[in-house]
Design an enzyme around this catalytic site. Sequence first.
Site, PDB file in Angstrom:
ATOM      1  N   THR A  23      -5.083  63.213 -49.299  1.00 39.59           N
ATOM      2  CA  THR A  23      -6.012  63.099 -48.151  1.00 39.59           C
ATOM      3  C   THR A  23      -7.460  63.043 -48.639  1.00 39.59           C
ATOM      4  O   THR A  23      -8.387  63.315 -47.875  1.00 39.59           O
ATOM      5  CB  THR A  23      -5.837  64.278 -47.163  1.00 39.59           C
ATOM      6  N   THR A  25      -9.954  60.524 -51.493  1.00 41.86           N
ATOM      7  CA  THR A  25     -10.311  59.095 -51.672  1.00 41.86           C
ATOM      8  C   THR A  25     -10.612  58.416 -50.342  1.00 41.86           C
ATOM      9  O   THR A  25     -11.593  58.716 -49.700  1.00 41.86           O
ATOM     10  CB  THR A  25      -9.194  58.363 -52.475  1.00 41.86           C
ATOM     11  N   ASP A  55      -1.615  66.557 -50.367  1.00 40.80           N
ATOM     12  CA  ASP A  55      -2.684  66.976 -51.273  1.00 40.80           C
ATOM     13  C   ASP A  55      -4.022  66.989 -50.525  1.00 40.80           C
ATOM     14  O   ASP A  55      -4.510  65.947 -50.091  1.00 40.80           O
ATOM     15  CB  ASP A  55      -2.761  65.994 -52.452  1.00 40.80           C
ATOM     16  N   TYR A  60     -12.815  67.409 -49.251  1.00 36.04           N
ATOM     17  CA  TYR A  60     -12.406  66.225 -48.478  1.00 36.04           C
ATOM     18  C   TYR A  60     -12.718  66.384 -46.987  1.00 36.04           C
ATOM     19  O   TYR A  60     -12.754  65.406 -46.245  1.00 36.04           O
ATOM     20  CB  TYR A  60     -10.910  65.936 -48.608  1.00 36.04           C
ATOM     21  N   LYS A  85      -7.859  72.683 -52.757  1.00 33.46           N
ATOM     22  CA  LYS A  85      -8.629  72.836 -54.002  1.00 33.46           C
ATOM     23  C   LYS A  85      -9.974  73.478 -53.706  1.00 33.46           C
ATOM     24  O   LYS A  85     -10.620  73.131 -52.717  1.00 33.46           O
ATOM     25  CB  LYS A  85      -8.879  71.469 -54.671  1.00 33.46           C
ATOM     26  N   HIS A 120     -11.000  72.667 -58.414  1.00 33.76           N
ATOM     27  CA  HIS A 120     -11.125  71.204 -58.371  1.00 33.76           C
ATOM     28  C   HIS A 120     -11.771  70.614 -59.623  1.00 33.76           C
ATOM     29  O   HIS A 120     -11.403  69.531 -60.076  1.00 33.76           O
ATOM     30  CB  HIS A 120     -11.943  70.820 -57.125  1.00 33.76           C
ATOM     31  N   GLN A 178      -4.280  68.827 -62.260  1.00 32.39           N
ATOM     32  CA  GLN A 178      -4.310  67.520 -61.589  1.00 32.39           C
ATOM     33  C   GLN A 178      -5.450  66.701 -62.192  1.00 32.39           C
ATOM     34  O   GLN A 178      -6.610  67.120 -62.132  1.00 32.39           O
ATOM     35  CB  GLN A 178      -4.520  67.691 -60.080  1.00 32.39           C
ATOM     36  N   SER A 255      -2.868  53.979 -46.025  1.00 31.04           N
ATOM     37  CA  SER A 255      -3.016  53.996 -44.573  1.00 31.04           C
ATOM     38  C   SER A 255      -1.943  53.121 -43.919  1.00 31.04           C
ATOM     39  O   SER A 255      -1.867  53.046 -42.708  1.00 31.04           O
ATOM     40  CB  SER A 255      -4.402  53.464 -44.209  1.00 31.04           C
ATOM     41  N   LYS A 256      -1.135  52.456 -44.747  1.00 29.79           N
ATOM     42  CA  LYS A 256      -0.202  51.451 -44.209  1.00 29.79           C
ATOM     43  C   LYS A 256       1.243  51.935 -44.274  1.00 29.79           C
ATOM     44  O   LYS A 256       1.715  52.342 -45.336  1.00 29.79           O
ATOM     45  CB  LYS A 256      -0.350  50.162 -45.008  1.00 29.79           C
TER      46      LYS A 256
END
Length: 299
Positions: A23, A25, A55, A60, A85, A120, A178, A255-256
């Site tokens: 969630t 980028t 995630d 974010y 994070k 993070h 990560q 998103s698809k």
Amino acid sequence: MSLHGKVFKLANEHTIPAVGYGTGTKWYKAGVNELDTNLVNTLVKAIDLGFTHIDGAEVYNTNEEIGEAIIKSKVKRDNIFVTSKYWPGVDEPNKQTPYDSLKASLSKLKLEYVDLYLIHTPFITKEKNGFDLVEAWNSIEKLVDEGLVKSAGVSNFTVENIETILKSNPKHKPVVNQIEYSAYLQNQTPNIVKFAKENGILIEAYGPLGPLTKAKGGPLDSVLESLAKKYNKTDSQILLRWVLETGVLPVTTSSKEERIKSYLDILNFELTSDEVKQISEVGSTKTYRQFFSNYSIYD
Ligand SMILES: NC(=O)C1=CN([C@@H]2O[C@H](COP(=O)(O)OP(=O)(O)OC[C@H]3O[C@@H](n4cnc5c(N)ncnc54)[C@H](OP(=O)(O)O)[C@@H]3O)[C@@H](O)[C@H]2O)C=CC1
Ligand SMILES: O=C1Nc2ccccc2C1=O
């Protein structure tokens, strides 16, 4: 299409579903406070289609969306693995400890606990934050002891950063690092994958599709094309499968709906060891890094 309950075992008693839905980028919402209903609806769809690993991260600003989607989905909270994070801040240092930050996140997530809490970035100093890396880790350990965090880990850490924590003789060791990892970035920082494997730390790969989305036109293109044709899969599925075959857990996003479904459909085929090697070898002829490229610590 299903992940068939495929999990990685962590070095503690917990397991983690083999592919994560991110969630950050494209969903990252700096400074926006309205709920992103597109993200909520997409997350509900992703969960109901079979993604049970979400995630998230404080930076974010998508905690509310994650919480809302878990409530709306058909899957019970305990069957969903949620990562958050701790953001130490860069230009504006976070003076709040991980302990206090996670408590605030839980309230936004409307959850009693997170499955995994990561630091993070390693950019924490006494001067900047008011506490150092080891003290930040101790703050996370307290969350584990209180059951608010099931597993604790790090993100974007070098071997040296992890050693700083391990040398402090922690009660709970980091079980995840990560990092950006793809066929074009097989070691974000020197020896990080080898070191992680030797120390019971699972590597999670963010940006696993970098060679396809951002570095298209590179030497891997024809290899991906021929393997995609052979297995009747997409280039993305080949790249995600390569990540899994190297013992690393991919964290991706889309998103698809068609792509979300395709990401879940990577467990019903295998690349041969020669094909894994070919992707690794051809991939290593080019280095492509999307994130944190201006931080000299990773050179
Ligand atoms: N710890 C950290 O510092 C970081 C963590 N992360 C985490 O990892 C997650 C995933 O990172 P991200 O870099 O997005 O992962 P990926 O490399 O998997 O890229 C996902 C993106 O690729 C696009 N995409 C997928 N297939 C194709 C295709 N065939 N052609 C073109 N575009 C395509 C998707 O867009 P579309 O919606 O159009 O399908 C989506 O935006 C983040 O959301 C975040 O949770 C990410 C960065 C840093
Ligand atoms: O998803 C992310 N996008 C980012 C951009 C800059 C720094 C960290 C991140 C993420 O974790």
